[in-house]
Design a protein around this motif. Structure first.
Motif, short mmCIF file in Angstrom:
data_model
loop_
_atom_site.label_atom_id
_atom_site.label_comp_id
_atom_site.label_asym_id
_atom_site.label_seq_id
_atom_site.Cartn_x
_atom_site.Cartn_y
_atom_site.Cartn_z
N TYR A 33 2.22 6.37 -7.20
CA TYR A 33 1.35 7.28 -7.58
C TYR A 33 1.89 8.77 -7.49
N ASN A 34 2.54 9.02 -6.47
CA ASN A 34 3.06 10.31 -6.23
C ASN A 34 4.40 10.82 -7.05
N GLU A 82 2.71 1.58 -3.25
CA GLU A 82 1.74 2.00 -4.44
C GLU A 82 1.43 3.61 -4.22
N ASN A 83 1.11 4.06 -3.08
CA ASN A 83 1.22 5.52 -2.61
C ASN A 83 2.24 6.09 -3.24
N GLU A 84 3.35 5.70 -3.04
CA GLU A 84 4.56 6.51 -3.57
C GLU A 84 4.90 6.68 -5.02
N TYR A 93 0.63 -1.31 -0.18
CA TYR A 93 0.08 0.00 0.01
C TYR A 93 0.88 1.13 -0.15
#
Length: 78
Positions: free
Chosen positions: A30-31, A26-28, A23
């Motif tokens: 997308y950023n 994934e966030n990293e 998780y």
């Protein structure tokens, strides 16, 4: 910095660790964080005792057509 659940530590159950780590990765991604930086952040978490030593991050891929992330780990039981 890569964020994972506060309850995860080096002796946590592997599936929970992978889930929380995935998780965060994934966030990293997308950023816009580069894979080298993600890998470095994973190593920092490992040094702090937040990730199982026998869990290895292999690679991550963001499919631009589907916007889905594929993450690879290798690991073994203790």
């Amino acid at each position: 910095m890569l964020e994972i659940d506060d309850k995860i530590y080096s002796e946590s159950e592997m599936t929970s660790t992978i889930s929380s780590l995935s998780y965060g990765i994934e966030n990293e991604l997308y950023n816009g964080t580069k894979i080298k930086k993600i890998n470095k952040n994973i190593n920092v978490l490992r040094e702090k005792g937040k990730i199982l030593k026998n869990l290895t991050f292999i690679d991550v891929h963001l499919d631009k057509n589907t916007n889905k992330v594929i993450i690879g780990f290798a690991g073994r039981k203790r």
